[in-house]
Motif scaffolding. Structure first.
Motif, mmCIF file in Angstrom:
data_model
loop_
_atom_site.group_PDB
_atom_site.id
_atom_site.type_symbol
_atom_site.label_atom_id
_atom_site.label_comp_id
_atom_site.label_asym_id
_atom_site.label_seq_id
_atom_site.Cartn_x
_atom_site.Cartn_y
_atom_site.Cartn_z
ATOM 1 N N GLY A 119 0.958 -1.270 0.016
ATOM 2 C CA GLY A 119 -0.043 -0.013 -0.078
ATOM 3 C C GLY A 119 0.807 1.109 0.043
ATOM 4 N N GLN A 120 2.103 1.244 0.368
ATOM 5 C CA GLN A 120 2.886 2.180 0.686
ATOM 6 C C GLN A 120 3.979 2.299 -0.655
ATOM 7 N N GLY A 121 3.620 1.303 -1.413
ATOM 8 C CA GLY A 121 4.408 1.479 -2.914
ATOM 9 C C GLY A 121 5.783 0.929 -2.566
ATOM 10 N N ASN A 122 6.046 -0.003 -1.524
ATOM 11 C CA ASN A 122 7.390 -0.467 -1.324
ATOM 12 C C ASN A 122 7.230 -2.082 -0.845
ATOM 13 N N PRO A 123 6.973 -2.917 -1.587
ATOM 14 C CA PRO A 123 6.781 -4.367 -1.172
ATOM 15 C C PRO A 123 8.107 -4.995 -0.341
ATOM 16 N N GLU A 124 9.094 -4.143 -0.753
ATOM 17 C CA GLU A 124 10.591 -4.828 -0.192
ATOM 18 C C GLU A 124 10.529 -4.821 1.394
ATOM 19 N N PRO A 125 10.585 -5.722 2.091
ATOM 20 C CA PRO A 125 10.672 -5.574 3.642
ATOM 21 C C PRO A 125 11.875 -4.864 4.093
ATOM 22 N N VAL A 126 12.959 -4.890 3.508
ATOM 23 C CA VAL A 126 14.227 -4.165 4.255
ATOM 24 C C VAL A 126 14.240 -2.805 3.547
ATOM 25 N N MET A 127 14.411 -2.056 4.418
ATOM 26 C CA MET A 127 14.441 -0.330 3.983
ATOM 27 C C MET A 127 15.771 -0.236 4.556
ATOM 28 N N THR A 128 16.620 0.583 3.695
ATOM 29 C CA THR A 128 18.040 1.119 3.993
ATOM 30 C C THR A 128 18.114 2.506 3.857
ATOM 31 N N LEU A 129 18.851 3.039 4.618
ATOM 32 C CA LEU A 129 19.052 4.604 4.413
ATOM 33 C C LEU A 129 20.343 4.940 4.987
ATOM 34 N N GLY A 130 21.342 4.912 4.163
ATOM 35 C CA GLY A 130 22.895 5.070 4.570
ATOM 36 C C GLY A 130 23.115 3.828 5.417
ATOM 37 N N THR A 131 23.557 4.116 6.791
ATOM 38 C CA THR A 131 23.976 2.948 7.509
ATOM 39 C C THR A 131 22.668 2.227 8.339
ATOM 40 N N LEU A 132 21.635 2.690 8.042
ATOM 41 C CA LEU A 132 20.599 2.321 8.847
ATOM 42 C C LEU A 132 19.803 1.605 8.048
ATOM 43 N N LYS A 133 19.421 0.273 8.614
ATOM 44 C CA LYS A 133 18.663 -0.788 8.205
ATOM 45 C C LYS A 133 17.545 -1.174 8.835
ATOM 46 N N LEU A 134 16.417 -1.277 8.332
ATOM 47 C CA LEU A 134 15.297 -1.773 9.080
ATOM 48 C C LEU A 134 14.216 -2.825 8.520
ATOM 49 N N ASP A 135 14.188 -3.888 9.045
ATOM 50 C CA ASP A 135 13.672 -5.017 8.499
ATOM 51 C C ASP A 135 12.423 -4.861 8.939
ATOM 52 N N ARG A 136 11.281 -4.660 7.998
ATOM 53 C CA ARG A 136 10.010 -4.448 8.250
ATOM 54 C C ARG A 136 9.335 -6.077 8.624
ATOM 55 N N ALA A 137 9.977 -6.876 8.069
ATOM 56 C CA ALA A 137 9.209 -8.263 8.508
ATOM 57 C C ALA A 137 9.381 -8.653 10.165
ATOM 58 N N THR A 138 10.712 -8.326 10.387
ATOM 59 C CA THR A 138 11.118 -8.880 11.880
ATOM 60 C C THR A 138 11.074 -7.597 12.715
ATOM 61 N N ALA A 140 13.625 -5.854 13.246
ATOM 62 C CA ALA A 140 15.135 -5.507 13.661
ATOM 63 C C ALA A 140 15.673 -4.263 12.991
ATOM 64 N N THR A 141 16.439 -3.578 13.667
ATOM 65 C CA THR A 141 16.916 -2.504 12.970
ATOM 66 C C THR A 141 18.485 -2.351 13.454
ATOM 67 N N TYR A 142 19.203 -1.838 12.444
ATOM 68 C CA TYR A 142 20.796 -1.885 12.581
ATOM 69 C C TYR A 142 21.187 -0.775 12.058
ATOM 70 N N VAL A 143 22.368 -0.194 12.783
ATOM 71 C CA VAL A 143 23.256 0.933 12.285
ATOM 72 C C VAL A 143 24.272 0.272 12.301
ATOM 73 N N ALA A 144 25.081 0.372 10.854
ATOM 74 C CA ALA A 144 26.194 0.008 10.398
ATOM 75 C C ALA A 144 26.530 -1.520 10.893
ATOM 76 N N GLY A 145 25.433 -2.447 10.575
ATOM 77 C CA GLY A 145 25.275 -3.815 11.242
ATOM 78 C C GLY A 145 25.221 -4.244 12.614
ATOM 79 N N GLU A 146 25.243 -3.113 13.482
ATOM 80 C CA GLU A 146 24.995 -3.241 14.667
ATOM 81 C C GLU A 146 23.433 -3.102 15.194
ATOM 82 N N LEU A 147 22.936 -4.176 15.786
ATOM 83 C CA LEU A 147 21.512 -4.212 16.429
ATOM 84 C C LEU A 147 21.301 -2.844 17.213
#
Ligand code: CA
Length: 221
Positions: A119-138, A140-147
């Motif tokens: 609905g938000q036009g973004n079916p991919e569950p993992v969002m990445t922005l710079g070093t920030l990664k947010l897995d919308r399925a789980t 879990a959020t990471y900065v530079a690989g650190e939880l």
């Protein structure tokens, strides 16, 4: 993200409500079709779970009226087992997905999450922005690989800002995405979450900017 549950089975509704609240969604529940038609125009829902067997009107009629009123929110219908005609009619009348009762709550969770992303036009569950990664399925959020240790509401705020990255998200929208009608909310609740997120995002190279009178904006420093 805000979810509406339209279900007259109180125990089932409570179970669904709990699961999605734990995921950090703002969740509202109504048990009548007429209430659903009213509330859906008032709040910016990310998805609706609609039971077809409601006490005051047929869920298919609720669905039909929502679509006729140009309510474009993704809708998942809950149908009785083996009610093929209900499922077919529901999909034909604008439902986006269905689940037959009884169902596994994990499947409902996964389907609703997928609906919200699409609905938000973004079916991919993992969002990445710079070093920030947010897995919308789980979640879990990471900065530079650190939880990153986030509470569910901090994550909900961050998720909304990430979905709208680069644009200002109004405070009202963020509040609607994080707090349901039944959540006790202090006047500065949102500011508290923003302040905590800023501190936690310090090592990320990202910042949450306050745009006075308008809202908040997530961007790279
Ligand atoms: Ca029912």
């Amino acid at each position: 993200m805000r979810l509406l549950i339209v279900e007259d089975d109180a125990a089932l509704a409570r179970g669904i409500l709990k699961v999605f609240r734990n995921e950090g969604l703002a969740v509202d529940h109504v048990s009548r079709g007429q209430d659903a038609l009213e509330i859906v125009r008032l709040e910016p829902y990310s998805a609706v779970i609609l039971d077809l067997g409601l006490p005051d009107m047929d869920g298919l009629a609720v669905l039909k009226q929502m679509r006729a009123a140009h309510v474009n929110v993704p809708i998942l219908i809950l149908t009785a087992r083996d009610a093929t005609s209900d499922r077919v009619q529901g999909l034909d009348q604008g439902a986006d997905d269905y689940l037959s009762k009884p169902f596994a709550i994990q499947e409902l969770e996964a389907r609703v999450r997928a609906l919200i992303r699409r609905g938000q036009g973004n079916p991919e569950p993992v969002m990445t922005l710079g070093t920030l990664k947010l897995d919308r399925a789980t979640g879990a959020t990471y900065v530079a690989g650190e939880l990153l240790d986030l509470t569910r509401r901090e994550r909900a705020v961050l998720e909304t800002l990430m979905v709208k990255v680069g644009s200002v998200v109004p405070k009202t929208r963020l509040t609607a995405d994080v707090f349901g009608y039944d959540d006790p909310v202090g006047p500065n609740a949102l500011e508290v979450y923003i302040a905590r997120l800023r501190r936690k995002l310090e090592p990320s190279g990202l910042e949450i900017v306050t745009v006075r009178g308008l809202g908040y904006l997530l961007r790279t420093k």
